[in-house]
Design an enzyme around this catalytic site. Structure first.
Site, PDB file in Angstrom:
ATOM      1  N   SER A  43       0.800  -1.222   0.000  1.00 23.94           N
ATOM      2  CA  SER A  43       0.000   0.000   0.000  1.00 23.94           C
ATOM      3  C   SER A  43       0.835   1.276   0.000  1.00 23.94           C
ATOM      4  O   SER A  43       0.327   2.336  -0.361  1.00 23.94           O
ATOM      5  CB  SER A  43      -0.943   0.018   1.210  1.00 23.94           C
ATOM      6  OG  SER A  43      -0.207   0.162   2.417  1.00 23.94           O
ATOM      7  N   LYS A  86       0.577   4.405   6.808  1.00 25.12           N
ATOM      8  CA  LYS A  86      -0.087   5.225   5.788  1.00 25.12           C
ATOM      9  C   LYS A  86       0.458   6.653   5.882  1.00 25.12           C
ATOM     10  O   LYS A  86       1.188   7.003   6.815  1.00 25.12           O
ATOM     11  CB  LYS A  86      -1.600   5.247   5.999  1.00 25.12           C
ATOM     12  CG  LYS A  86      -2.290   3.900   5.800  1.00 25.12           C
ATOM     13  CD  LYS A  86      -2.296   3.437   4.363  1.00 25.12           C
ATOM     14  CE  LYS A  86      -3.053   2.133   4.175  1.00 25.12           C
ATOM     15  NZ  LYS A  86      -2.308   0.961   4.668  1.00 25.12           N
TER      16      LYS A  86
END
Length: 226
Positions: A43, A86
């Site tokens: 990700s 993230k």
């Protein structure tokens, strides 16, 4: 000899204590202020890929800023207690929207201004065809988080019905640092502390030996009979 023993003894205490302070201090700082993790998903590619080891500063969510890469724990959303990595796109009070333009020209906007994101995989800000747009007002005390690989990231966009996908600042565990200077300095301090401690032990042994020699009895003088 006694003077030499005392000097060695003093040196042993000073060097040994310095080593303990340096070594234990480095260990304590590393344990309390720094952490390490291994990336397990795609990700955040190309910034961080599976298998990459990252270091992070332990910090609260209130101290992070837009653009920071953070680690957080949200087991109720992800189904596990491990850390997730993230990037912070919006903080409390921000309005985050996607996207202006289309394709490679698409840009995420924060408070109406398009932001530059050179870290994106393929330069794709929106995530590609089929990924819905969004327009989110980030509540105070929460963060809007996205992956750098927008086409393959389970981030704030995956939870639109739960506070617009934002994450609580209290879920943040740390901020990733790309500088290896601090870990290197701490590692050096720990190694140096261990060496100084061992040196102190050696000086202490030497001082004891010197003192024993200084207290050794003097052998009587033998004379041959006249």
């Amino acid at each position: 000899m006694s003077g030499t023993g005392r000097r060695l003894g003093v040196a042993a205490v000073v060097v040994g204590l310095l080593g303990l302070v340096l070594g234990l201090g480095g260990l304590a700082y590393a344990r309390l202020e720094l952490g390490g993790a291994v990336v397990s998903s795609e990700s955040m590619t190309p910034t961080y890929g599976p298998g990459d080891r990252i270091f992070y500063e332990r910090t609260g969510g209130g101290e992070v800023r837009r653009g920071d890469v953070v680690l957080f724990s949200a087991p109720e959303r992800y189904g596990f207690d491990g850390l997730v990595v993230k990037r912070v796109i919006g903080v409390g009070g921000d309005r985050v929207a996607c996207c202006t333009g289309a394709g490679a020209a698409a840009r995420v906007t924060v408070n109406g201004k398009a932001i530059e994101e050179p870290y994106l995989k393929g330069g794709e800000a929106g995530g590609g065809a089929g990924v819905p747009d969004y327009d989110v007002r980030v509540p105070e005390g929460r963060l809007f988080l996205l992956g750098d690989n927008r086409a393959n990231a389970r981030d704030s966009r995956a939870f639109p019905d739960d506070r617009n996908g934002t994450f609580a600042e209290s879920e943040i565990r740390g901020r990733v640092t790309d500088s290896y200077a601090v870990p290197a300095v701490i590692g050096t301090a720990i190694v140096l502390g261990a060496l100084l401690t061992l040196t102190g032990v050696g000086l202490g042994i030497a001082a004891r030996v010197v003192r024993k020699r200084g207290r050794a009895p003097i052998a009587p003088e033998w004379r041959l009979p006249g």
